[in-house]
Design a protein around this motif. Structure first.
Motif, PDB file in Angstrom:
ATOM      1  N   LEU A 123      35.661 -11.688 -89.148  1.00  0.00           N
ATOM      2  CA  LEU A 123      37.040 -11.747 -89.625  1.00  0.00           C
ATOM      3  C   LEU A 123      37.798 -10.490 -89.220  1.00  0.00           C
ATOM      4  O   LEU A 123      38.952 -10.565 -88.769  1.00  0.00           O
ATOM      5  N   ILE A 124      37.183  -9.333 -89.378  1.00  0.00           N
ATOM      6  CA  ILE A 124      37.840  -8.069 -89.035  1.00  0.00           C
ATOM      7  C   ILE A 124      38.159  -8.020 -87.544  1.00  0.00           C
ATOM      8  O   ILE A 124      39.247  -7.581 -87.130  1.00  0.00           O
ATOM      9  N   ARG A 125      37.233  -8.489 -86.712  1.00  0.00           N
ATOM     10  CA  ARG A 125      37.488  -8.520 -85.271  1.00  0.00           C
ATOM     11  C   ARG A 125      38.631  -9.473 -84.928  1.00  0.00           C
ATOM     12  O   ARG A 125      39.513  -9.150 -84.121  1.00  0.00           O
ATOM     13  N   ASP A 126      38.628 -10.654 -85.540  1.00  0.00           N
ATOM     14  CA  ASP A 126      39.687 -11.637 -85.269  1.00  0.00           C
ATOM     15  C   ASP A 126      41.047 -11.142 -85.747  1.00  0.00           C
ATOM     16  O   ASP A 126      42.075 -11.393 -85.110  1.00  0.00           O
ATOM     17  N   ALA A 127      41.061 -10.459 -86.888  1.00  0.00           N
ATOM     18  CA  ALA A 127      42.328  -9.966 -87.438  1.00  0.00           C
ATOM     19  C   ALA A 127      42.973  -8.929 -86.540  1.00  0.00           C
ATOM     20  O   ALA A 127      44.210  -8.784 -86.511  1.00  0.00           O
ATOM     21  N   ALA A 128      42.165  -8.207 -85.790  1.00  0.00           N
ATOM     22  CA  ALA A 128      42.709  -7.162 -84.911  1.00  0.00           C
ATOM     23  C   ALA A 128      43.419  -7.745 -83.699  1.00  0.00           C
ATOM     24  O   ALA A 128      44.231  -7.056 -83.058  1.00  0.00           O
ATOM     25  N   LEU A 129      43.153  -9.017 -83.370  1.00  0.00           N
ATOM     26  CA  LEU A 129      43.770  -9.651 -82.212  1.00  0.00           C
ATOM     27  C   LEU A 129      45.162 -10.176 -82.559  1.00  0.00           C
ATOM     28  O   LEU A 129      45.415 -10.595 -83.690  1.00  0.00           O
ATOM     29  N   ARG A 130      46.045 -10.185 -81.584  1.00  0.00           N
ATOM     30  CA  ARG A 130      47.397 -10.686 -81.807  1.00  0.00           C
ATOM     31  C   ARG A 130      47.392 -12.213 -81.980  1.00  0.00           C
ATOM     32  O   ARG A 130      46.493 -12.904 -81.475  1.00  0.00           O
ATOM     33  N   PRO A 131      48.386 -12.757 -82.685  1.00  0.00           N
ATOM     34  CA  PRO A 131      48.479 -14.223 -82.837  1.00  0.00           C
ATOM     35  C   PRO A 131      48.652 -14.908 -81.479  1.00  0.00           C
ATOM     36  O   PRO A 131      49.231 -14.342 -80.551  1.00  0.00           O
ATOM     37  N   MET A 132      48.168 -16.127 -81.384  1.00  0.00           N
ATOM     38  CA  MET A 132      48.254 -16.886 -80.138  1.00  0.00           C
ATOM     39  C   MET A 132      49.495 -17.771 -80.085  1.00  0.00           C
ATOM     40  O   MET A 132      50.027 -18.045 -79.015  1.00  0.00           O
ATOM     41  N   GLU A 133      49.957 -18.261 -81.263  1.00  0.00           N
ATOM     42  CA  GLU A 133      51.057 -19.222 -81.287  1.00  0.00           C
ATOM     43  C   GLU A 133      52.343 -18.650 -81.875  1.00  0.00           C
ATOM     44  O   GLU A 133      53.423 -18.914 -81.365  1.00  0.00           O
ATOM     45  N   LYS A 157      38.680  -2.760 -96.817  1.00  0.00           N
ATOM     46  CA  LYS A 157      39.669  -2.041 -96.023  1.00  0.00           C
ATOM     47  C   LYS A 157      40.705  -2.983 -95.444  1.00  0.00           C
ATOM     48  O   LYS A 157      41.910  -2.684 -95.432  1.00  0.00           O
ATOM     49  N   THR A 158      40.258  -4.153 -94.960  1.00  0.00           N
ATOM     50  CA  THR A 158      41.198  -5.129 -94.391  1.00  0.00           C
ATOM     51  C   THR A 158      42.106  -5.692 -95.473  1.00  0.00           C
ATOM     52  O   THR A 158      43.296  -5.948 -95.225  1.00  0.00           O
ATOM     53  N   LEU A 159      41.574  -5.905 -96.678  1.00  0.00           N
ATOM     54  CA  LEU A 159      42.414  -6.388 -97.776  1.00  0.00           C
ATOM     55  C   LEU A 159      43.469  -5.364 -98.163  1.00  0.00           C
ATOM     56  O   LEU A 159      44.580  -5.711 -98.561  1.00  0.00           O
ATOM     57  N   VAL A 166      48.909 -10.038 -90.115  1.00  0.00           N
ATOM     58  CA  VAL A 166      47.861 -10.782 -90.828  1.00  0.00           C
ATOM     59  C   VAL A 166      48.224 -10.991 -92.297  1.00  0.00           C
ATOM     60  O   VAL A 166      48.701 -10.074 -92.975  1.00  0.00           O
ATOM     61  N   VAL A 167      47.995 -12.218 -92.790  1.00  0.00           N
ATOM     62  CA  VAL A 167      48.082 -12.525 -94.215  1.00  0.00           C
ATOM     63  C   VAL A 167      46.733 -13.095 -94.640  1.00  0.00           C
ATOM     64  O   VAL A 167      46.207 -14.013 -94.001  1.00  0.00           O
ATOM     65  N   LEU A 168      46.176 -12.546 -95.707  1.00  0.00           N
ATOM     66  CA  LEU A 168      44.876 -12.968 -96.210  1.00  0.00           C
ATOM     67  C   LEU A 168      45.060 -13.769 -97.492  1.00  0.00           C
ATOM     68  O   LEU A 168      45.760 -13.329 -98.414  1.00  0.00           O
ATOM     69  N   LEU A 169      44.444 -14.943 -97.564  1.00  0.00           N
ATOM     70  CA  LEU A 169      44.463 -15.799 -98.739  1.00  0.00           C
ATOM     71  C   LEU A 169      43.038 -15.913 -99.258  1.00  0.00           C
ATOM     72  O   LEU A 169      42.123 -16.185 -98.489  1.00  0.00           O
ATOM     73  N   VAL A 170      42.855 -15.725-100.556  1.00  0.00           N
ATOM     74  CA  VAL A 170      41.518 -15.701-101.155  1.00  0.00           C
ATOM     75  C   VAL A 170      41.497 -16.637-102.350  1.00  0.00           C
ATOM     76  O   VAL A 170      42.457 -16.676-103.135  1.00  0.00           O
TER      77      VAL A 170
END
Length: 355
Positions: A123-133, A157-159, A166-170
């Motif tokens: 998740l941390i690796r994916d969050a660092a990437l820019r959005p595709m769409e 740390k990501t939270l 990035v928006v995180l939903l839990v």
């Protein structure tokens, strides 16, 4: 499982009930130039509530609204982003769920799986990437109460400071099961069970349930629309409830040997979900008997069995019903931890009131 109704109206928040929460989030999603915008969009949201009350449905609706290309506070359902979300194929949305874990112990959380360290790292690796769409990436972490310590610590740390896009939903059952540091980093929404009248209305309008079936499921659901929809989609669940009630009625007049034999059969199944379903059905039944004894027949859940409820209410003392309800609650608590399953079920069956 999500409970979004099959027919969605553009520009309308796709949620039954929880009006206060949806209105709050719609204000946060208002375009920046809108004078009605009074709430700031958070980087992390935590949805709390009992199972199948609508947490994942609500979170997915928010994710769809966040990714929607329309400049509105609710999904349009017509743009590419909304269509991709409906197909579970949006590249900027990812759901992180507990992974299965094989274990011989009868422990519910282990049977369901857990959130692991490697999932947090991905998740941390994916969050660092820019959005595709679009402008954002949205991550939905489901059942955070099943996170192991490594996952919880890695995600902190990501939270606290996720990338700007990035928006995180839990989602989780209750805040007591989470690290206080996780709760403090999120905007918290505690979703409560819905009024049975609203559940019945939703089943009829959104899923075209017949009135009698909608009324029964609404009463049995304890305000959990997700549970009612699941029952509606799987008619065999109704047959399972009938078998569970029939077993209860038979065992009430059975001797100790028959009761212990039934206990052994339950323990041998090693199916926690089936067992907890049985406990839920039995608890609902004895609650109805207690209500009937108090003259509150209209509040009963098993409305299709009113005659038998009245019969048992007249046969068994109220104190015995109250004691057994306490036993059901206690045994359920035991079975959610590492216990001798057979011994717990023996106690459950031997304490069953006699008709």
């Amino acid at each position: 499982m999500t409970t979004t109704p099959p027919h969605q109206t553009p520009g309308v928040w796709p949620i039954y009930g929880h009006t206060w929460a949806s209105q709050y989030l719609q204000r946060a999603l208002q375009p920046s130039g809108d004078v009605e915008r009074t709430v700031r969009l958070s980087h992390a949201y935590l949805f709390l509530g009992p199972p199948q009350v609508g947490k994942t449905t609500f979170a997915r609706a928010l994710a769809t609204a966040l990714l929607c290309h329309a400049t509105t506070a609710a999904p349009c359902y017509g743009c590419r982003a909304c269509r991709l979300m409906a197909l579970d194929s949006h590249p900027d949305f990812r759901m992180v769920q507990p992974t299965a874990r094989v274990d011989k112990e009868f422990v519910v959380d282990r049977q369901k799986g857990e959130l692991r360290a490697e999932q947090a790292e991905q998740l941390i690796r994916d969050a660092a990437l820019r959005p595709m769409e679009g402008r954002r990436k949205v991550f939905l972490i489901q059942d955070m109460q099943l996170a192991n310590p490594a996952f919880a610590n890695k995600i902190l740390k990501t939270l606290e400071e996720p990338p700007a896009h990035v928006v995180l939903l839990v989602t989780a059952h209750h805040r007591a099961a989470l690290l206080p540091t996780i709760v403090s980093r999120c905007q918290v929404f505690e979703l409560r069970p819905l009024d049975p009248i609203l559940v019945r209305q939703a089943l009829q309008e959104g899923w075209q349930a017949p009135p009698n079936e909608a009324d029964l499921l609404a009463r049995l659901s304890a305000g959990r629309l997700g549970w009612a929809v699941d029952q509606l989609r799987h008619p065999e669940r109704s047959e399972e409830r009938s078998r569970q009630l029939a077993s209860l009625w038979r065992l009430m007049s059975a001797d100790r040997v028959d009761r212990l034999n039934f206990s052994g059969e339950l323990a041998a199944q090693r199916d926690p979900q089936s067992l907890f379903s049985l406990l839920e059905v039995w608890t609902s039944w004895w609650r109805d008997v207690l209500l009937a004894q108090a003259g509150c027949h209209d509040a009963c859940s098993n409305v299709d069995q009113q005659e038998r409820i009245t019969h048992h209410a007249g046969q068994i003392e109220g104190r015995a019903v109250q004691d057994y309800l306490a036993t059901l609650k206690r045994i359920e608590g035991y079975l959610r931890h590492t216990v001798n399953v057979r011994l717990a079920l023996d106690v459950l069956l031997l304490k069953l009131p006699e008709a």
